[in-house]
Design an enzyme around this catalytic site. Structure first.
Site, PDB file in Angstrom:
ATOM      1  N   HIS A 237       0.827  -1.206   0.000  1.00 43.71           N
ATOM      2  CA  HIS A 237       0.000   0.000   0.000  1.00 43.71           C
ATOM      3  C   HIS A 237       0.854   1.247   0.000  1.00 43.71           C
ATOM      4  CE1 HIS A 237      -4.091  -1.187   0.082  1.00 43.71           C
ATOM      5  NE2 HIS A 237      -3.798  -2.187   0.881  1.00 43.71           N
TER       6      HIS A 237
ATOM      7  N   CYS B  94      -0.432  -2.992 -17.926  1.00 42.34           N
ATOM      8  CA  CYS B  94      -1.253  -2.062 -17.144  1.00 42.34           C
ATOM      9  C   CYS B  94      -1.157  -2.311 -15.642  1.00 42.34           C
ATOM     10  CB  CYS B  94      -2.704  -2.109 -17.599  1.00 42.34           C
ATOM     11  SG  CYS B  94      -3.503  -3.679 -17.278  1.00 42.34           S
TER      12      CYS B  94
HETATM   13  C1  PEP Z   1      -3.345  -6.185 -12.459  1.00 41.94           C
HETATM   14  O1  PEP Z   1      -3.755  -7.213 -11.904  1.00 41.94           O
HETATM   15  O2  PEP Z   1      -2.151  -5.964 -12.734  1.00 41.94           O
HETATM   16  C2  PEP Z   1      -4.296  -5.133 -12.836  1.00 41.94           C
HETATM   17  C3  PEP Z   1      -3.915  -4.095 -13.546  1.00 41.94           C
HETATM   18  O3  PEP Z   1      -5.567  -5.253 -12.360  1.00 41.94           O
HETATM   19  P1  PEP Z   1      -5.986  -4.928 -10.834  1.00 41.94           P
HETATM   20  O4  PEP Z   1      -4.812  -4.336 -10.142  1.00 41.94           O
HETATM   21  O5  PEP Z   1      -7.153  -4.001 -10.938  1.00 41.94           O
HETATM   22  O6  PEP Z   1      -6.352  -6.296 -10.369  1.00 41.94           O
END
Ligand code: PEP
Ligand code: MG
Length: 549
Positions: A183, A481
């Site tokens: 976090h 992402c």
């Molecule tokens: C991930 O898992 O890297 C992602 C971008 O999705 P989230 O963090 O929303 O699970």
């Protein structure tokens, strides 16, 4: 003297440190020496002192923060609570323990009421800790207060602590525990606060000592010399100058374009992302629309939100993720069955397939928004396991009129059959947060395994390479992402492994843009190859830094 950890961001900051006190141990269940009146008086004094402290805090806060603190002061002085504490002392319990038990019982009553009252239960826990700290004569746990800007040292920060951070006075963060997806690291990245996480047990620096925190090198220099201070000041000035450079498109030194996109969770954040140079959106998390909802929002409600988002990005790419419910994003109406291991349960695409109407409505709303705006809408599914699931989602999306439909690579199985998937999906977006969690079998919510949650691990990088190679062979885009894209050095390696775009929290765009601009594609590939051959996450970091420097 120096401490080393994992740097978050590229910032350098010089400031004095303050340490966040450890949480208090629960008072032992003991009996007082017999003087109930003295125990009661001590508790009364402690309550008055804690209330005065909180009132002073409320005066500095505003808006909701002020109201929350004022409500806490009132609760601390609730006569019924005082009666309960006194009754327990009369029965022989120590003052500390009586406060602990009475507040806990009140907290349980509030939690049972649910809603607003349940939220206040957490504040009550904070009040009880303050009173017990007064009784023990030790510092109050939680984020220290200071009128002078400082660097905060903590074991790790919980979400509740980060919500209380005053970002005008906290210039940097140092944590003993926690990894790059803790976090603390996520907050630091989102708010552009330089941080060094996971420095280990040696981070005992006396309050008030000056340090240089250099996130780029992951180094804390304690009590720096004049020369070290001058060097840090020069680097701070260089970063200020760099920030003044006009924003350009993401590109490597040899001109290879790497679009830099934003991860967003609400249309309200779009304008700020554009101002920071986001060339589009690489991940729009749609869960916010569904949180707190007892039923799914209507097609019209969703369409309005998607249209608002897309209207900020005419002519640009916006990747929207279908609802990712389950595990770290629980949504009761989609899946309320008890699961021993929810991260391995009915989540993401699995949950959507179990609730076909929710999926259908969301894709309809997206199609309508696509038709109503000039943005280039791409839609992807979370938690896709293999070619069969890819085929299902892509065919369904197209049947409903969506133009560009792809999948997220978050489950290792998808990466292992990347060659089968690349020809079916219009694009793949790698979610490194979940991909790391599943590859290393380390729950992303669990602090005790945070050290495993490191996307630099060569096993994760090898999966990214499989996906990058498959995308290149099929001529498909492979974006990133997850949080990994926001780490400038790792961003370079990911490009070297075949990523064609990077999406991140907008605050990280400038640092990643600057890092990419200094590297050619062959250099990025050399760094990637070095990292792939390492045996550990730390080894991969070091190998990438040393390669093609
Ligand atoms: C991930 O898992 O890297 C992602 C971008 O999705 P989230 O963090 O929303 O699970
Ligand atoms: Mg994910």
């Amino acid at each position: 003297m120096e401490l080393h950890g994992v740097g978050v961001g590229r910032g350098v900051v010089i400031a004095r440190v303050l340490t966040m006190p450890e949480p208090l141990e629960d008072p032992v269940d003991g009996q007082h020496a017999g003087d109930a009146a003295a125990e009661k008086a001590a508790v009364a004094n402690a309550v008055t002192a804690a209330a005065a402290e909180l009132t002073a805090r409320a005066e500095k806060a505003d808006g909701t923060g002020k109201e929350v603190i004022e409500a806490a002061v009132q609760m601390a002085q609730d006569p019924m609570l005082a009666d309960d504490v006194n009754a327990r002392i009369d029965a022989g319990t120590t003052g500390e323990r009586a406060v602990f038990e009475a507040f806990r019982s009140f907290q349980e009553q509030l939690t049972a009421l649910g809603g607003y009252m349940a939220e206040r239960a957490t504040d009550l826990g904070d009040v009880s800790q303050r009173i017990i700290a007064q009784l023990r004569g030790v510092p109050v746990p939680g984020v220290p207060e200071s009128d002078v800007p400082f660097i905060l040292i903590a074991r790790d920060l919980a979400p509740a602590d980060t919500a209380l951070l005053d970002l005008d006075t906290v210039l940097g963060l140092i944590t003993r525990d926690g990894g790059p997806t803790s976090h603390t690291a996520i907050l630091a990245r989102a708010k552009s606060i330089p941080a060094i996480v996971g420095v280990g047990g040696d981070a005992a620096i006396a309050d008030g000592i000056r340090v240089v925190l250099d996130a780029a090198s992951g180094t804390v220099t304690i009590d720096p010399s004049d020369a070290q201070l001058a060097d840090a000041e020069a680097r701070i000035a260089a970063r200020v100058a760099q920030a003044a450079i006009p924003i350009t498109e993401g590109a490597l030194a040899d001109g290879t374009k790497i679009p830099l996109l934003a991860n967003l969770g609400s249309p309200k954040d779009a304008a700020a992302a554009v101002a920071l140079g986001a060339e589009g959106v690489g991940l729009f998390r749609t869960e916010f629309l569904f949180l707190d909802a007892q039923t799914a929002p209507t097609v019209a409600e969703q369409q309005a939100q998607y249209t608002e988002l897309l209207s900020h990005f005419a002519g640009k790419k916006v990747v929207v993720r279908a609802l990712d419910a389950g595990a770290d994003k629980p949504l009761a109406f989609l899946n309320d069955a008890h699961e021993e291991n929810p991260a391995l349960g009915v989540r993401g695409l699995r949950a959507l397939r179990a609730q076909p109407q929710v999926l259908r409505d969301q894709l309809h709303a997206l199609k309508n928004a696509q038709d109503a705006t000039e943005a280039e809408l791409w839609v992807m599914a979370p938690m896709v396991a293999d070619a069969g699931e890819t085929r299902f989602f892509v065919e369904y999306g197209k049947e409903l009129g969506l133009t560009t439909v792809g999948v997220m690579a978050e489950v290792p199985s998808l990466a292992l059959v990347a060659d089968q998937v690349a020809g079916l999906a219009d694009f793949v977006s790698i979610g490194t947060n979940d991909l790391t969690q599943y590859t290393l079998a380390a729950d992303r919510m669990l602090g005790t395994v945070a050290s495993y949650q490191d996307p630099w691990h060569p096993s994760v990088l090898r999966l990214v390479k499989l996906l990058g190679d498959a995308g290149a062979a099929a001529g498909r885009a492979v974006g990133i992402c997850g949080e990994a894209a926001a780490d400038p050095q790792l961003a370079v390696v990911l490009v070297g492994l075949g990523a064609t775009s990077l999406s991140m929290t907008p605050a990280a765009l400038a640092d990643v843009r600057a890092e990419l601009a200094g590297i050619t594609l062959p250099q990025a590939r050399a760094k990637a190859a070095a990292a792939l051959a390492a045996e550990s996450a730390a080894g991969a970091r070091a190998a990438a830094a040393a390669a093609a420097a």
